[in-house]
Design a protein around this motif. Structure first.
Motif, PDB file in Angstrom:
ATOM      1  N   ASP A 178       0.835  -1.196   0.000  1.00 34.74           N
ATOM      2  CA  ASP A 178       0.000   0.000   0.000  1.00 34.74           C
ATOM      3  C   ASP A 178       0.874   1.253   0.000  1.00 34.74           C
ATOM      4  O   ASP A 178       1.832   1.360   0.769  1.00 34.74           O
ATOM      5  CB  ASP A 178      -0.894  -0.038   1.245  1.00 34.74           C
ATOM      6  N   SER A 179       0.551   2.213  -0.841  1.00 31.79           N
ATOM      7  CA  SER A 179       1.379   3.416  -0.994  1.00 31.79           C
ATOM      8  C   SER A 179       1.512   4.196   0.301  1.00 31.79           C
ATOM      9  O   SER A 179       2.515   4.891   0.513  1.00 31.79           O
ATOM     10  CB  SER A 179       0.789   4.321  -2.087  1.00 31.79           C
ATOM     11  N   ALA A 185       7.674   5.106   1.781  1.00 32.96           N
ATOM     12  CA  ALA A 185       8.228   6.461   1.729  1.00 32.96           C
ATOM     13  C   ALA A 185       8.134   6.988   0.302  1.00 32.96           C
ATOM     14  O   ALA A 185       7.957   6.238  -0.656  1.00 32.96           O
ATOM     15  CB  ALA A 185       9.679   6.443   2.202  1.00 32.96           C
ATOM     16  N   ALA A 186       8.260   8.313   0.153  1.00 35.67           N
ATOM     17  CA  ALA A 186       8.118   8.939  -1.166  1.00 35.67           C
ATOM     18  C   ALA A 186       9.112   8.367  -2.165  1.00 35.67           C
ATOM     19  O   ALA A 186       8.761   8.088  -3.325  1.00 35.67           O
ATOM     20  CB  ALA A 186       8.294  10.450  -1.039  1.00 35.67           C
ATOM     21  N   ALA A 187      10.375   8.174  -1.739  1.00 38.58           N
ATOM     22  CA  ALA A 187      11.377   7.624  -2.653  1.00 38.58           C
ATOM     23  C   ALA A 187      11.035   6.194  -3.048  1.00 38.58           C
ATOM     24  O   ALA A 187      11.256   5.789  -4.203  1.00 38.58           O
ATOM     25  CB  ALA A 187      12.758   7.685  -1.993  1.00 38.58           C
ATOM     26  N   GLU A 188      10.491   5.422  -2.124  1.00 32.65           N
ATOM     27  CA  GLU A 188      10.095   4.044  -2.443  1.00 32.65           C
ATOM     28  C   GLU A 188       8.937   4.029  -3.432  1.00 32.65           C
ATOM     29  O   GLU A 188       8.898   3.189  -4.346  1.00 32.65           O
ATOM     30  CB  GLU A 188       9.699   3.311  -1.164  1.00 32.65           C
ATOM     31  N   ARG A 189       7.982   4.940  -3.257  1.00 29.75           N
ATOM     32  CA  ARG A 189       6.858   5.000  -4.204  1.00 29.75           C
ATOM     33  C   ARG A 189       7.350   5.320  -5.611  1.00 29.75           C
ATOM     34  O   ARG A 189       6.901   4.715  -6.590  1.00 29.75           O
ATOM     35  CB  ARG A 189       5.840   6.045  -3.741  1.00 29.75           C
ATOM     36  N   VAL A 234       1.803   8.636  -6.756  1.00 32.11           N
ATOM     37  CA  VAL A 234       2.934   9.302  -7.395  1.00 32.11           C
ATOM     38  C   VAL A 234       2.451  10.320  -8.419  1.00 32.11           C
ATOM     39  O   VAL A 234       2.964  11.444  -8.502  1.00 32.11           O
ATOM     40  CB  VAL A 234       3.867   8.262  -8.048  1.00 32.11           C
ATOM     41  N   THR A 235       1.438   9.950  -9.201  1.00 35.74           N
ATOM     42  CA  THR A 235       0.906  10.861 -10.225  1.00 35.74           C
ATOM     43  C   THR A 235       0.335  12.118  -9.604  1.00 35.74           C
ATOM     44  O   THR A 235       0.639  13.240 -10.042  1.00 35.74           O
ATOM     45  CB  THR A 235      -0.178  10.142 -11.046  1.00 35.74           C
ATOM     46  N   ARG A 236      -0.489  11.951  -8.572  1.00 31.49           N
ATOM     47  CA  ARG A 236      -1.112  13.132  -7.962  1.00 31.49           C
ATOM     48  C   ARG A 236      -0.088  13.998  -7.236  1.00 31.49           C
ATOM     49  O   ARG A 236      -0.160  15.235  -7.287  1.00 31.49           O
ATOM     50  CB  ARG A 236      -2.219  12.717  -6.998  1.00 31.49           C
ATOM     51  N   ASP A 237       0.854  13.384  -6.539  1.00 30.45           N
ATOM     52  CA  ASP A 237       1.870  14.169  -5.836  1.00 30.45           C
ATOM     53  C   ASP A 237       2.676  15.019  -6.799  1.00 30.45           C
ATOM     54  O   ASP A 237       3.013  16.177  -6.505  1.00 30.45           O
ATOM     55  CB  ASP A 237       2.808  13.240  -5.052  1.00 30.45           C
ATOM     56  N   ARG A 238       2.999  14.469  -7.976  1.00 30.96           N
ATOM     57  CA  ARG A 238       3.733  15.256  -8.970  1.00 30.96           C
ATOM     58  C   ARG A 238       2.889  16.424  -9.456  1.00 30.96           C
ATOM     59  O   ARG A 238       3.409  17.535  -9.651  1.00 30.96           O
ATOM     60  CB  ARG A 238       4.131  14.358 -10.143  1.00 30.96           C
ATOM     61  N   MET A 239       1.600  16.204  -9.664  1.00 30.94           N
ATOM     62  CA  MET A 239       0.713  17.282 -10.101  1.00 30.94           C
ATOM     63  C   MET A 239       0.684  18.410  -9.073  1.00 30.94           C
ATOM     64  O   MET A 239       0.758  19.595  -9.418  1.00 30.94           O
ATOM     65  CB  MET A 239      -0.701  16.738 -10.332  1.00 30.94           C
TER      66      MET A 239
END
Length: 440
Positions: free
Chosen positions: A193-194, A198-202, A288-293
């Motif tokens: 589960d995301s 951690a962010a780097a692992e995702r 990951v997609t939403r965090d980048r947005m």
């Protein structure tokens, strides 16, 4: 018959007496049933049970509202001392039962010890018990997501998950992932589960998922969220993700209980991102997609902390709303935007966010409610002095100062001497008394 002890500090196993540090509370009565939040961290499970009895081993103020607002649907057991402390609780006399102090009692086959339980840290736990045959069994989760659910279907199976249901800004994003048939890909070992990565692992696993699987994403805009509501906008994002796949699935597994309308059979899976590998992959891709947005939007709209909070309602985000107002990417149908910026709202134009010279007077202190656990503090001239926040079960004043560049700095400002001071309740008169005693 199963017993669950509930309290503000944890869960007490009735047989071993071991203390589990959950956030578990008796929420209240609704429709003749007891509503329980039996959550643990981000895992929140809301149960409505029809109990045979309620046992209070040690009353606590946080239980008061549950017992004051609606008569319980079953007998309530407590010691005489506890009944004295709960004199104003809405428990009818015919449902009150007394427990002899420090004597064990058996209720519906369950043994109780009617004295406070001491946890592993030597603290007294506020114990409350529910006796009911209807308590749902705890869902056992595998250590890692598997392909067991996927193998229940023939053909291509798509895992679907969404991110962005709760933020007050930004779109809701869904992802759909079809893994290759056969064994679990070696590249995806350790993926879960995301929210547990951690962010780097995702980022690491997102690239691996895209290499081995068929992946697509879909989103619903802020305008669609405000028009349709978040529930239907979420389903729309899922539909768009599936329709964007280069290969359409023969079946779909969806995290949670909401099922989008698809052209293939759909199975909803509670805690699917911990049980199904394809759903776990979708949760990572969507996150990951939403965090980048949101990080891209943060460069265009600074001051809200989107580069770190990605649109969630953090303290920095709320302060940005007060200082700068809402953007086109804020969800106007979400609190606190529905109240702060309504026509009959508090009139934020009168508040100022600037360096304050000299000590503020204790008179005219104003508190602005932002969130259940957060209030902004202003002086009589509308200048921002800090915030009152509920930290670890207690209200705390946090001073905020402003530099010459206008950026807020926690722990500074004219009220820095009061930073970290506790308050009994978030009231202007108590804050004024604190300022008068500390800053004079």
């Amino acid at each position: 018959m199963k017993l669950t002890f509930l309290g503000t500090r944890g869960y007490i196993e009735p047989t071993t007496r071991r203390h589990r540090h959950f956030t578990s509370l008796l929420i209240g009565y609704k429709g003749g049933r007891v509503m329980i939040d039996a959550g643990k961290g981000w895992e929140r499970r809301w149960h409505r049970v029809n109990p045979d009895a309620i046992v209070i081993t040690h009353p606590h103020p946080d239980h008061a509202f549950a017992l004051k607002h609606g008569a319980p649907p079953c007998p309530v057991y407590a010691t005489p001392e506890a009944w004295e402390r709960m004199a104003d609780f809405a428990v009818p006399q015919e449902l009150r039962r007394e427990l002899a102090p420090r004597e064990s009692v058996t209720i519906a086959g369950i043994g109780f010890e009617p004295f406070p339980v001491i946890d592993g840290r030597g603290r007294q736990s506020a114990g409350i018990g529910i006796v009911s045959p209807a308590m749902p069994p705890q869902l056992r989760l595998p250590k890692w997501p598997t392909l067991t659910l996927e193998r229940e279907f023939e053909g291509r199976v798509c895992g679907i998950d969404e991110v962005g249901y709760a933020p007050i800004a930004g779109p809701v994003v869904a992802a759909a992932v079809i893994l290759p048939a056969g064994a679990k890909p070696r590249d995806l070992r350790g993926l879960t589960d995301s929210k547990l990565l951690a962010a780097a692992e995702r980022e690491h696993y997102a690239e691996r998922v895209r290499r081995v699987a068929v992946v697509a994403t879909g989103s619903a805009s802020v305008e669609e969220i405000d028009t349709l509501n978040i529930y239907h906008a979420n389903l729309l994002a899922m539909q768009r993700a599936v329709n964007a796949l280069s290969t359409l699935p023969d079946a779909a597994l969806v995290d949670g209980r909401a099922a989008p309308s698809l052209s293939c059979p759909v199975k909803t899976v509670v805690k699917g991102d911990r049980r199904s590998l394809s759903i776990a992959c979708a949760s990572v891709i969507a996150k990951v997609t939403r965090d980048r947005m949101m990080r891209e939007l943060a460069a265009e709209f600074p001051g809200y902390g989107w580069e770190t909070n990605v649109g969630y309602g953090t303290d920095e985000h709320y302060l940005g709303l007060l200082r700068r107002g809402p953007t086109v990417h804020h969800r106007r149908s979400f609190a606190p935007l529905t109240t702060l910026f309504a026509a009959d709202g508090p009139g934020l134009a009168r508040f100022r966010f600037e360096p304050v010279a000299g000590m503020p007077g204790p008179d005219g202190i104003k508190l602005l409610h932002l969130r259940r656990d957060l209030y902004a503090v202003f002086d009589t001239d509308g200048r921002h002095l800090g915030q009152v926040k509920n930290l670890r079960g207690g209200w705390t004043f946090q001073s905020v100062g402003y530099g010459n560049d206008g950026a807020p700095v926690l722990g500074t400002g004219p009220c820095a001497a009061c930073h970290g001071q506790r308050l009994q309740t978030p009231e202007a008169r108590l804050l004024a008394s604190l300022f008068a005693a500390t800053l004079s």
